[in-house]
Design a protein around this motif. Structure first.
Motif, PDB file in Angstrom:
ATOM      1  N   GLY A 251      -8.346  10.751  -7.601  1.00 22.92           N
ATOM      2  CA  GLY A 251      -7.574  10.301  -6.439  1.00 22.92           C
ATOM      3  C   GLY A 251      -6.132  10.768  -6.510  1.00 22.92           C
ATOM      4  O   GLY A 251      -5.562  10.957  -7.589  1.00 22.92           O
ATOM      5  N   TRP A 252      -5.532  10.945  -5.371  1.00 22.16           N
ATOM      6  CA  TRP A 252      -4.133  11.379  -5.286  1.00 22.16           C
ATOM      7  C   TRP A 252      -3.202  10.431  -6.027  1.00 22.16           C
ATOM      8  O   TRP A 252      -2.224  10.846  -6.625  1.00 22.16           O
ATOM      9  CB  TRP A 252      -3.712  11.451  -3.818  1.00 22.16           C
ATOM     10  N   TYR A 253      -3.480   9.163  -5.970  1.00 21.21           N
ATOM     11  CA  TYR A 253      -2.531   8.169  -6.431  1.00 21.21           C
ATOM     12  C   TYR A 253      -2.947   7.508  -7.743  1.00 21.21           C
ATOM     13  O   TYR A 253      -2.417   6.462  -8.114  1.00 21.21           O
ATOM     14  CB  TYR A 253      -2.319   7.112  -5.335  1.00 21.21           C
ATOM     15  N   TYR A 254      -3.867   8.153  -8.439  1.00 20.17           N
ATOM     16  CA  TYR A 254      -4.269   7.631  -9.749  1.00 20.17           C
ATOM     17  C   TYR A 254      -3.235   8.014 -10.804  1.00 20.17           C
ATOM     18  O   TYR A 254      -2.965   7.232 -11.730  1.00 20.17           O
ATOM     19  CB  TYR A 254      -5.642   8.178 -10.138  1.00 20.17           C
ATOM     20  N   TYR A 255      -2.643   9.187 -10.669  1.00 16.38           N
ATOM     21  CA  TYR A 255      -1.627   9.689 -11.594  1.00 16.38           C
ATOM     22  C   TYR A 255      -2.130   9.578 -13.043  1.00 16.38           C
ATOM     23  O   TYR A 255      -3.124  10.189 -13.401  1.00 16.38           O
ATOM     24  CB  TYR A 255      -0.295   8.966 -11.391  1.00 16.38           C
ATOM     25  N   THR A 256      -1.454   8.767 -13.873  1.00 16.73           N
ATOM     26  CA  THR A 256      -1.860   8.576 -15.269  1.00 16.73           C
ATOM     27  C   THR A 256      -2.334   7.138 -15.445  1.00 16.73           C
ATOM     28  O   THR A 256      -1.524   6.215 -15.504  1.00 16.73           O
ATOM     29  CB  THR A 256      -0.682   8.858 -16.231  1.00 16.73           C
ATOM     30  N   TYR A 257      -3.629   6.966 -15.445  1.00 18.48           N
ATOM     31  CA  TYR A 257      -4.225   5.625 -15.538  1.00 18.48           C
ATOM     32  C   TYR A 257      -3.699   4.697 -14.443  1.00 18.48           C
ATOM     33  O   TYR A 257      -3.481   3.497 -14.658  1.00 18.48           O
ATOM     34  CB  TYR A 257      -3.990   5.012 -16.921  1.00 18.48           C
ATOM     35  N   GLY A 258      -3.461   5.253 -13.270  1.00 21.20           N
ATOM     36  CA  GLY A 258      -3.034   4.451 -12.132  1.00 21.20           C
ATOM     37  C   GLY A 258      -1.547   4.202 -12.054  1.00 21.20           C
ATOM     38  O   GLY A 258      -1.088   3.464 -11.177  1.00 21.20           O
ATOM     39  N   VAL A 259      -0.769   4.825 -12.963  1.00 21.03           N
ATOM     40  CA  VAL A 259       0.685   4.611 -13.003  1.00 21.03           C
ATOM     41  C   VAL A 259       1.386   5.964 -12.962  1.00 21.03           C
ATOM     42  O   VAL A 259       1.031   6.879 -13.706  1.00 21.03           O
ATOM     43  CB  VAL A 259       1.104   3.850 -14.280  1.00 21.03           C
ATOM     44  N   ASN A 260       2.373   6.103 -12.104  1.00 19.98           N
ATOM     45  CA  ASN A 260       3.153   7.332 -12.004  1.00 19.98           C
ATOM     46  C   ASN A 260       4.394   7.183 -12.885  1.00 19.98           C
ATOM     47  O   ASN A 260       5.355   6.508 -12.517  1.00 19.98           O
ATOM     48  CB  ASN A 260       3.550   7.594 -10.553  1.00 19.98           C
ATOM     49  N   PHE A 261       4.390   7.817 -14.078  1.00 17.61           N
ATOM     50  CA  PHE A 261       5.505   7.667 -15.011  1.00 17.61           C
ATOM     51  C   PHE A 261       6.794   8.237 -14.436  1.00 17.61           C
ATOM     52  O   PHE A 261       7.902   7.786 -14.781  1.00 17.61           O
ATOM     53  CB  PHE A 261       5.174   8.330 -16.350  1.00 17.61           C
ATOM     54  N   ARG A 262       6.703   9.216 -13.540  1.00 12.95           N
ATOM     55  CA  ARG A 262       7.898   9.787 -12.918  1.00 12.95           C
ATOM     56  C   ARG A 262       8.627   8.713 -12.109  1.00 12.95           C
ATOM     57  O   ARG A 262       9.864   8.613 -12.139  1.00 12.95           O
ATOM     58  CB  ARG A 262       7.529  10.961 -12.020  1.00 12.95           C
ATOM     59  N   ALA A 263       7.860   7.939 -11.351  1.00 12.16           N
ATOM     60  CA  ALA A 263       8.450   6.880 -10.525  1.00 12.16           C
ATOM     61  C   ALA A 263       9.108   5.820 -11.394  1.00 12.16           C
ATOM     62  O   ALA A 263      10.208   5.342 -11.078  1.00 12.16           O
ATOM     63  CB  ALA A 263       7.379   6.257  -9.636  1.00 12.16           C
ATOM     64  N   TYR A 264       8.463   5.457 -12.495  1.00 15.27           N
ATOM     65  CA  TYR A 264       9.028   4.409 -13.336  1.00 15.27           C
ATOM     66  C   TYR A 264      10.252   4.881 -14.103  1.00 15.27           C
ATOM     67  O   TYR A 264      11.197   4.113 -14.314  1.00 15.27           O
ATOM     68  CB  TYR A 264       7.958   3.848 -14.286  1.00 15.27           C
TER      69      TYR A 264
ATOM     70  N   VAL B 213       0.835  -1.198   0.000  1.00 17.55           N
ATOM     71  CA  VAL B 213       0.000   0.000   0.000  1.00 17.55           C
ATOM     72  C   VAL B 213       0.873   1.252   0.000  1.00 17.55           C
ATOM     73  O   VAL B 213       0.569   2.240  -0.678  1.00 17.55           O
ATOM     74  CB  VAL B 213      -0.956  -0.007   1.207  1.00 17.55           C
ATOM     75  N   VAL B 214       1.987   1.231   0.750  1.00 19.27           N
ATOM     76  CA  VAL B 214       2.909   2.370   0.745  1.00 19.27           C
ATOM     77  C   VAL B 214       3.445   2.595  -0.664  1.00 19.27           C
ATOM     78  O   VAL B 214       3.607   3.743  -1.115  1.00 19.27           O
ATOM     79  CB  VAL B 214       4.065   2.133   1.735  1.00 19.27           C
ATOM     80  N   ALA B 215       3.722   1.529  -1.400  1.00 17.79           N
ATOM     81  CA  ALA B 215       4.249   1.662  -2.762  1.00 17.79           C
ATOM     82  C   ALA B 215       3.269   2.372  -3.684  1.00 17.79           C
ATOM     83  O   ALA B 215       3.678   2.999  -4.671  1.00 17.79           O
ATOM     84  CB  ALA B 215       4.589   0.280  -3.324  1.00 17.79           C
ATOM     85  N   ARG B 216       1.973   2.309  -3.393  1.00 19.19           N
ATOM     86  CA  ARG B 216       0.975   2.986  -4.225  1.00 19.19           C
ATOM     87  C   ARG B 216       1.130   4.496  -4.180  1.00 19.19           C
ATOM     88  O   ARG B 216       0.781   5.187  -5.145  1.00 19.19           O
ATOM     89  CB  ARG B 216      -0.437   2.611  -3.757  1.00 19.19           C
ATOM     90  N   THR B 217       1.637   5.026  -3.084  1.00 16.86           N
ATOM     91  CA  THR B 217       1.753   6.478  -2.961  1.00 16.86           C
ATOM     92  C   THR B 217       2.731   7.054  -3.972  1.00 16.86           C
ATOM     93  O   THR B 217       2.574   8.201  -4.411  1.00 16.86           O
ATOM     94  CB  THR B 217       2.203   6.875  -1.544  1.00 16.86           C
ATOM     95  N   SER B 218       3.730   6.300  -4.368  1.00 13.96           N
ATOM     96  CA  SER B 218       4.740   6.808  -5.300  1.00 13.96           C
ATOM     97  C   SER B 218       4.598   6.225  -6.698  1.00 13.96           C
ATOM     98  O   SER B 218       4.788   6.934  -7.691  1.00 13.96           O
ATOM     99  CB  SER B 218       6.151   6.532  -4.763  1.00 13.96           C
ATOM    100  N   PHE B 219       4.261   4.950  -6.815  1.00 12.81           N
ATOM    101  CA  PHE B 219       4.177   4.310  -8.124  1.00 12.81           C
ATOM    102  C   PHE B 219       2.770   4.306  -8.705  1.00 12.81           C
ATOM    103  O   PHE B 219       2.595   3.981  -9.880  1.00 12.81           O
ATOM    104  CB  PHE B 219       4.699   2.872  -8.038  1.00 12.81           C
ATOM    105  N   GLY B 220       1.761   4.642  -7.922  1.00 18.16           N
ATOM    106  CA  GLY B 220       0.380   4.631  -8.394  1.00 18.16           C
ATOM    107  C   GLY B 220      -0.342   3.374  -7.961  1.00 18.16           C
ATOM    108  O   GLY B 220       0.281   2.347  -7.674  1.00 18.16           O
ATOM    109  N   VAL B 221      -1.665   3.442  -7.918  1.00 17.71           N
ATOM    110  CA  VAL B 221      -2.442   2.310  -7.418  1.00 17.71           C
ATOM    111  C   VAL B 221      -2.252   1.059  -8.273  1.00 17.71           C
ATOM    112  O   VAL B 221      -2.300  -0.068  -7.754  1.00 17.71           O
ATOM    113  CB  VAL B 221      -3.941   2.669  -7.319  1.00 17.71           C
TER     114      VAL B 221
END
Length: 545
Positions: free
Chosen positions: A431-444, A103-111
């Motif tokens: 949602g805060w952690y939806y980013y782009t379709y549920g994935v944070n491209f910055r994190a990846y 769940v913590v990983a969702r905050t940075s990488f997305g749900v």
């Protein structure tokens, strides 16, 4: 349909389709009655985790590299002292908001983006479960030999293609079997196993330590052996040894929130871990080098594996006292391997598989899945090809350090301690952690950059010719992976800021979901530490699930 419903785990029945992939009882914030880990539980956990065969032997590779024993021991102290703050830093959100690593990983990488990180950690936990169980099987063999020496002569009825024999497989299976009841206990209760291990195993370790010194009439020749490396070779040898200690802890750095989520108060997951990690691992490695040095005085060669040395004690016609001593120490090592396998692999795999299949798997079921995979993968074959397996594990620490770099940077720098707990459990676009379709491209992008900087050096570790600079970078792979991923993640968030970061103007550990931030403003530090930030968040998430 009835069978499928029976296979499902306990969870809210009115979830949307996407929510059913994001939550179950083990993924929601831990309720107050299950936050049972106090200061001494974390100390006992790390004392227990440090007493295992791998830690006992960690100095051996450093001495064989050309370091003296005291230089190697300094490397152990430095390595585990340096890695402890990373463990505490990544454990902090788990201790504050009482949510596990997936769940913590969702905050940075997305749900949805977090699932790849979770899969990586879960797959390795399953592999390591089998490897540690195979080592535990060797402990069982020595214990059984101490009771019934004829066990060593059990005829083999297994084909050569199996990679093992009847005796060794029987011992492996016995260890695998006695591990199953421990998986049944939930995390907030398994702390008692670590308490028992923290008492029994050190007693056995000290007994083994004294026994070998007395038997050898001294500490042996390794203590007096000088280093064979000098100059820059010595410096880089020590750097490599320090990094091996840090890389060994990469998995526990990453999934530190799993145990911290059960902390009674955040400080329980802070100072106790900072102190007990370097202290525990350094003491155990000291026992290992002295015992191995004594073995050289006894047998004419250094025996680094404590299990092999105990087996040597049983050769010939050992006395009843010797057999009892070997039985007690080997039985204690069984407890040691069991505790290590539960803490580092079973629970980690359980948490990760829960996030991957929340409808059908909880932490308990995930632990049993890891046990089944560990049995079916024939782990003894991996240990036979130790060079390739070690290279693979070294590369895997690069993946995990890049994940940790992103997670820690997001919590402390990007979101500055702010959480929106309710948004962790749905995939709505706002949602805060939806980013782009549920994935944070910055994190990846940061995650991949942290891996790429070490790719050339990894090729060198597998035997290919690469520039010396690439080798040096790879020797510091944890820091290069962590540092590059953290820097790239911060840079991308500076250039392409996320909407939620605009609400995080100063560092403040609060849950802003449902307008609850005002209820969680930090007061005096002592008062704030008594109650977690997520206390009301548990109720709000569960009531609205």
């Amino acid at each position: 349909m009835g069978i499928i419903q029976k296979l499902q785990v306990n969870r809210a029945q009115d979830l949307t389709y996407s929510e059913s992939f994001l939550q179950n009882e083990d993924l929601l914030p831990v309720p107050e009655e299950k936050r049972t880990w106090g200061y001494w539980n974390f100390i006992a956990f790390w004392i227990a985790d440090s007493f295992n065969i791998n830690t006992w032997m960690i100095v051996s590779s450093m001495v064989q590299l050309g370091l003296s024993w005291w230089q190697a021991w300094i490397c152990v102290w430095i390595g585990y002292t340096v890695v402890a703050p990373f463990i505490v830093a990544n454990a902090r959100p788990g201790a504050i908001f009482h949510v596990p690593f997936p769940v913590v990983a969702r905050t940075s990488f997305g749900v949805w983006g977090s699932l790849w990180c979770v899969f990586n950690r879960g797959a390795m936990a399953c592999i390591w479960y089998g490897v540690q169980a195979s080592i535990g099987g060797s402990c069982v063999l020595v214990m059984l030999r101490a009771m019934w020496p004829s066990v060593n002569n059990i005829p083999n009825s297994m084909p050569a293609s199996s990679g093992t024999n009847t005796r060794d497989f029987m011992c492996f299976f016995l260890f695998w079997l006695i591990s199953l009841p421990a998986i049944w206990f939930p995390i907030h209760k398994i702390r008692h196993l670590f308490t028992v291990k923290a008492v029994v195993v050190p007693i056995a370790g000290i007994t083994f330590f004294i026994w070998c010194i007395v038997k050898a009439h001294g500490v042996g020749p390794i203590i007096h052996q000088p280093a064979s490396l000098h100059g820059s070779d010595l410096g880089w040898g020590m750097v490599s040894s320090i990094m091996s200690c840090i890389s060994n802890m990469a998995t526990l750095v990453t999934n530190a929130p799993d145990f911290a989520s059960r902390a009674r108060h955040p400080s329980a997951a802070g100072l106790p871990q900072l102190i007990s990690v370097p202290l525990g691992f350094s003491i155990v490695s000291f026992f290992g080098v002295i015992v191995s040095s004594s073995s050289q005085a006894i047998y004419g060669e250094a025996i680094w594996s404590p299990i092999d040395l105990l087996g040597k004690f049983l050769d010939g016609e050992p006395s009843h006292a010797t057999r009892f001593g070997v039985w007690f120490i080997s039985a204690s090592f069984i407890i040691a391997q069991l505790g290590t396998n539960i803490s580092a692999n079973s629970i980690s795999a359980g948490c990760d598989l829960t996030a991957l299949f929340p409808r059908f798997i909880n932490i308990r079921r995930g632990g049993y899945v890891a046990a089944i995979v560990g049995l079916c993968m024939l782990p003894w074959n991996l240990l036979k090809s130790s060079n390739s397996f070690t290279s693979y594990l070294s590369a895997y620490s690069v993946f995990l350090s890049s994940i940790a770099g992103v997670m820690i940077t997001d919590y402390y720098i990007i979101h500055k301690g702010h959480y929106n707990v309710k948004d962790l459990y749905h995939a709505q676009r706002d949602g805060w952690y939806y980013y782009t379709y549920g994935v944070n491209f910055r994190a990846y992008a940061a995650y991949i950059a942290g891996i790429l900087i070490n790719v050339v050096g990894f090729a060198g570790a597998t035997g290919r010719s690469v520039p010396l600079s690439a080798t040096r970078i790879y020797e510091m792979s944890f820091f290069t992976g962590f540092g590059v991923s953290a820097l790239i993640y911060w840079s991308l968030n500076f250039l392409f800021p996320v909407c939620s970061a605009g609400e995080c103007t100063r560092f403040e550990e609060v849950d802003i979901s449902s307008g609850a931030a005002s209820a969680f403003q930090p007061r005096a530090s002592e008062e704030f530490d008594k109650k977690s930030v997520a206390s009301a968040g548990v109720r709000s998430v569960r009531s609205n699930a």
